[in-house]
Design a protein around this motif. Structure first.
Motif, PDB file in Angstrom:
ATOM      1  N   GLN A 149       0.842  -1.189   0.000  1.00  0.00           N
ATOM      2  CA  GLN A 149       0.000   0.000   0.000  1.00  0.00           C
ATOM      3  C   GLN A 149       0.882   1.246   0.000  1.00  0.00           C
ATOM      4  N   GLY A 150       0.587   2.157  -0.891  1.00  0.00           N
ATOM      5  CA  GLY A 150       1.348   3.390  -0.987  1.00  0.00           C
ATOM      6  C   GLY A 150       2.596   3.278  -1.845  1.00  0.00           C
ATOM      7  N   SER A 151       2.854   2.110  -2.415  1.00  0.00           N
ATOM      8  CA  SER A 151       4.035   1.933  -3.251  1.00  0.00           C
ATOM      9  C   SER A 151       3.898   2.704  -4.553  1.00  0.00           C
ATOM     10  N   LEU A 152       5.014   3.254  -5.000  1.00  0.00           N
ATOM     11  CA  LEU A 152       5.054   3.895  -6.306  1.00  0.00           C
ATOM     12  C   LEU A 152       5.606   2.961  -7.374  1.00  0.00           C
ATOM     13  N   ALA A 153       5.895   1.725  -6.990  1.00  0.00           N
ATOM     14  CA  ALA A 153       6.320   0.692  -7.937  1.00  0.00           C
ATOM     15  C   ALA A 153       5.076  -0.121  -8.292  1.00  0.00           C
ATOM     16  N   ILE A 187       9.802  -6.257  -0.990  1.00  0.00           N
ATOM     17  CA  ILE A 187      10.007  -5.523   0.250  1.00  0.00           C
ATOM     18  C   ILE A 187      10.419  -4.096  -0.086  1.00  0.00           C
ATOM     19  N   HIS A 188       9.801  -3.159   0.578  1.00  0.00           N
ATOM     20  CA  HIS A 188      10.167  -1.748   0.472  1.00  0.00           C
ATOM     21  C   HIS A 188      10.974  -1.424   1.724  1.00  0.00           C
ATOM     22  N   HIS A 189      12.282  -1.343   1.578  1.00  0.00           N
ATOM     23  CA  HIS A 189      13.183  -1.237   2.727  1.00  0.00           C
ATOM     24  C   HIS A 189      13.052   0.083   3.481  1.00  0.00           C
ATOM     25  N   GLY A 190      12.763   1.151   2.803  1.00  0.00           N
ATOM     26  CA  GLY A 190      12.592   2.434   3.472  1.00  0.00           C
ATOM     27  C   GLY A 190      13.862   2.977   4.100  1.00  0.00           C
ATOM     28  N   ALA A 191      14.995   2.737   3.471  1.00  0.00           N
ATOM     29  CA  ALA A 191      16.263   3.172   4.048  1.00  0.00           C
ATOM     30  C   ALA A 191      16.324   4.693   4.219  1.00  0.00           C
ATOM     31  N   ARG A 233       9.663   2.965  -3.133  1.00  0.00           N
ATOM     32  CA  ARG A 233       9.935   1.848  -4.031  1.00  0.00           C
ATOM     33  C   ARG A 233      10.877   0.861  -3.335  1.00  0.00           C
ATOM     34  N   PRO A 234      10.928  -0.380  -3.800  1.00  0.00           N
ATOM     35  CA  PRO A 234      11.847  -1.355  -3.206  1.00  0.00           C
ATOM     36  C   PRO A 234      13.305  -0.929  -3.284  1.00  0.00           C
ATOM     37  N   SER A 235      13.648  -0.077  -4.218  1.00  0.00           N
ATOM     38  CA  SER A 235      15.046   0.351  -4.394  1.00  0.00           C
ATOM     39  C   SER A 235      15.523   1.345  -3.336  1.00  0.00           C
ATOM     40  N   ASP A 236      14.657   1.768  -2.420  1.00  0.00           N
ATOM     41  CA  ASP A 236      15.083   2.643  -1.314  1.00  0.00           C
ATOM     42  C   ASP A 236      15.775   1.770  -0.278  1.00  0.00           C
ATOM     43  N   ASP A 237      17.036   1.384  -0.602  1.00  0.00           N
ATOM     44  CA  ASP A 237      17.767   0.478   0.272  1.00  0.00           C
ATOM     45  C   ASP A 237      19.054   1.126   0.783  1.00  0.00           C
ATOM     46  N   SER A 238      19.713   0.451   1.682  1.00  0.00           N
ATOM     47  CA  SER A 238      20.861   1.031   2.386  1.00  0.00           C
ATOM     48  C   SER A 238      22.040   1.345   1.477  1.00  0.00           C
TER      49      SER A 238
END
Length: 192
Positions: A1-5, A11-15, A164-169
């Motif tokens: 929910q709320g994903s732009l992908a 998994i949306h990491h939210g880094a 997006r899932p690409s928001d990673d560390s």
């Protein structure tokens, strides 16, 4: 929910949104606890439910652990992990008469009166600032401002990995996030 992908089940990491702000808060709490020379009571907190309508911050404002009439300011760090070209947006500088001069002095002059910033790689940092006077916005400072509390909202900007899932560390600028945290520490100490 709320994903732009579109149609993503990854998994949306939210880094950056908002593990970066949470990490900065943890570091500030560690730093202030170690110094033990605060002029005021400082409360460190993170909130849940921001994306669902600022649920955590609204709850706190309605049920504060420290009286709101004794709360001097709220400094919010939301998405502070992707500093690029030293660009930092600070919202809410119009919510207290002191903010504008305080921010400009700290950023432009690195004056020694900002003693909470220890000597080191972050004490000489200079941001390319974008300043906004408004206290309202789509983050957890809004309920505090609506309750009459001066706020600052520190933000390093949006990017293609947002929600997006690409928001990673691997995409986090840790040094940049630490410099934003150092500025927040200076401002919190000076607000006392």
């Amino acid at each position: 929910q709320g994903s732009l992908a579109a149609n993503s089940s990854e998994i949306h990491h939210g880094a950056d949104d908002n593990a970066s702000g949470t990490s900065a808060i943890i570091e500030l709490a560690r730093r202030f606890a170690k110094e033990k020379n605060n002029k005021r009571t400082i409360i460190f907190m993170t909130f849940g439910g921001e994306e669902e309508g600022l649920l955590g911050s609204k709850f706190y404002v309605e049920n504060p652990v420290w009286p709101l009439d004794k709360t001097v300011a709220m400094i919010n760090m939301d998405m502070v992990g992707r500093l690029h070209e030293n660009k930092l947006t600070i919202g809410g500088i119009g919510t207290a008469n002191e903010w504008s001069e305080l921010i400009r002095k700290r950023n432009d002059l690195n004056l020694p009166e900002f003693s909470s910033n220890p000597p080191g790689p972050f004490s000489e940092f200079h941001f390319a600032l974008s300043l906004n006077e408004d206290g309202y916005g789509p983050s957890d400072q809004t309920p505090f401002y609506a309750a009459g509390i001066p706020i600052l909202h520190l933000f390093t900007g949006t990017h293609d990995d947002y929600h997006r899932p690409s928001d990673d560390s691997g995409r986090i600028n840790a040094t940049g996030g630490a410099t934003v945290a150092a500025l927040a520490a200076d401002l919190a100490a000076a607000a006392g």
